[in-house]
Design a protein around this motif. Structure first.
Motif, mmCIF file in Angstrom:
data_model
loop_
_atom_site.group_PDB
_atom_site.id
_atom_site.type_symbol
_atom_site.label_atom_id
_atom_site.label_comp_id
_atom_site.label_asym_id
_atom_site.label_seq_id
_atom_site.Cartn_x
_atom_site.Cartn_y
_atom_site.Cartn_z
ATOM 1 N N PRO A 131 0.831 -1.213 0.000
ATOM 2 C CA PRO A 131 0.000 0.000 0.000
ATOM 3 C C PRO A 131 0.859 1.254 0.000
ATOM 4 O O PRO A 131 2.092 1.200 0.016
ATOM 5 C CB PRO A 131 -0.795 -0.142 1.299
ATOM 6 C CG PRO A 131 0.108 -0.911 2.189
ATOM 7 C CD PRO A 131 0.870 -1.863 1.303
ATOM 8 N N GLY A 132 0.190 2.401 0.016
ATOM 9 C CA GLY A 132 0.894 3.668 0.024
ATOM 10 C C GLY A 132 1.436 4.026 1.397
ATOM 11 O O GLY A 132 1.312 3.271 2.370
ATOM 12 N N VAL A 133 2.041 5.208 1.478
ATOM 13 C CA VAL A 133 2.687 5.639 2.716
ATOM 14 C C VAL A 133 1.660 5.823 3.833
ATOM 15 O O VAL A 133 1.853 5.348 4.952
ATOM 16 C CB VAL A 133 3.466 6.942 2.471
ATOM 17 C CG1 VAL A 133 4.090 7.443 3.774
ATOM 18 C CG2 VAL A 133 4.549 6.731 1.420
ATOM 19 N N SER A 134 0.552 6.480 3.545
ATOM 20 C CA SER A 134 -0.458 6.735 4.578
ATOM 21 C C SER A 134 -1.102 5.446 5.077
ATOM 22 O O SER A 134 -1.322 5.266 6.286
ATOM 23 C CB SER A 134 -1.539 7.678 4.023
ATOM 24 O OG SER A 134 -0.977 8.900 3.598
ATOM 25 N N THR A 135 -1.371 4.524 4.153
ATOM 26 C CA THR A 135 -2.030 3.268 4.544
ATOM 27 C C THR A 135 -1.122 2.419 5.419
ATOM 28 O O THR A 135 -1.547 1.895 6.458
ATOM 29 C CB THR A 135 -2.439 2.484 3.293
ATOM 30 O OG1 THR A 135 -3.262 3.298 2.461
ATOM 31 C CG2 THR A 135 -3.209 1.232 3.677
ATOM 32 N N ILE A 136 0.120 2.266 5.013
ATOM 33 C CA ILE A 136 1.039 1.436 5.804
ATOM 34 C C ILE A 136 1.345 2.096 7.142
ATOM 35 O O ILE A 136 1.570 1.412 8.151
ATOM 36 C CB ILE A 136 2.335 1.164 4.999
ATOM 37 C CG1 ILE A 136 3.169 0.061 5.674
ATOM 38 C CG2 ILE A 136 3.151 2.413 4.833
ATOM 39 C CD1 ILE A 136 2.495 -1.271 5.714
#
Length: 288
Positions: free
Chosen positions: A168-173
């Motif tokens: 996933p992206g930075v915010s999701t992880i």
């Protein structure tokens, strides 16, 4: 000339031996788990290797008894104990703060844990304190585990969560990791991890878009509705031929007439895709 080359070879050999000795000395000065992190590439493999090592130590201590852990598969308790041991190794940089908490003394004002009100849980791990004890969240969410940003184990955990959650992206992880761990400087670490991930790099590649041609004149010229129209079909849909308990069901379609100027839509029901049915829909459309 031969003597000079011989001396150069001897000096080169001494340098290699000296470098190897220094590397071996540095490796021996590290703790077993920290030395293992330099040889293992993933968090899962590290935990499993430590779990097998703990099983071997347990078997050597209980070799005279009949309770030996000789199973091939690791149990949940063994994996959990190995995971806690690895996390305790990563928290060794907080030894001074742990000592003060054990002695019920306040932390230093310059400590990076002061604002988090850390606590020591039953398994000996440092966790975030906070004011969420009365909430209905799980215990590991209310009190995430504290981890430093410059430890190899922290990097392994981020890579593991990034891979298991399908890149996933930075915010999701960041949200996923924050539910279990409180990592100092996590945003920068995750951003660096995602930036260096090859699969994420390939997913960020933009697809090519064809350059669209100019619109036809009838699309951009003012006209009455349905003076210039297009036609399309939608479906199939299930139609009931009659009312009752067991009506016969057949396929049906919707014939769409779209105005090319105003985008207005006119719908007609078509029982099939034959020419006669389309002409009937077309004549009904034209008779309006």
């Amino acid at each position: 000339m031969a003597a000079r080359s011989r001396n150069a070879c001897e000096n080169h050999g001494k340098e290699e031996v000296k470098t190897t000795a220094l590397a071996a000395q540095e490796t021996s000065s590290l703790s077993p788990i920290k030395a293992l992190t330099q040889r293992v590439s993933s968090w899962t493999k590290l935990v499993r290797v430590v779990a097998y090592a703990l099983r071997y130590i347990q078997n050597t201590k209980a070799i005279k008894s009949a309770t030996l852990a000789n199973g091939k598969m690791l149990t949940f308790e063994e994996i959990h104990a190995a995971r806690i041991l690895c996390l305790q190794e990563a928290q060794k940089c907080f030894m001074e703060d742990r000592k003060l908490l054990t002695e019920n003394k306040p932390l230093h004002s310059r400590s990076q844990l002061v604002k988090l009100s850390p606590i020591i849980c039953k398994d000996g791990l440092l966790r975030v304190g906070g004011r969420l004890d009365n909430s209905q969240l799980p215990a590991y969410v209310k009190h995430p585990i504290l981890l430093p940003k410059s430890n190899r184990i922290t990097r392994m955990i981020l890579e593991h969560e990034h891979t298991t959650n399908l890149h996933p992206g930075v915010s999701t992880i960041f949200v996923i990791v924050r539910q279990k761990y409180w990592i100092f400087g996590a945003c920068n670490l995750i951003r660096n991890l995602v930036h260096n991930c090859i699969k994420c790099f390939r997913q960020r590649k933009l697809t090519e878009h064809q350059f669209m041609a100019d619109l036809p004149g009838i699309r951009i010229t003012e006209a009455l509705p349905f003076q210039h129209s297009g036609c399309d079909y939608a479906g199939p849909f299930i139609l009931n031929e009659r009312r009752g308990c067991n009506p016969r069901k057949t396929k049906g379609y919707i014939c769409l007439f779209v105005c090319l100027v105003t985008s207005a839509i006119h719908l007609e029901l078509a029982t099939d895709l034959s020419t006669d049915t389309f002409l009937a829909c077309f004549w009904r459309f034209m008779s309006l």
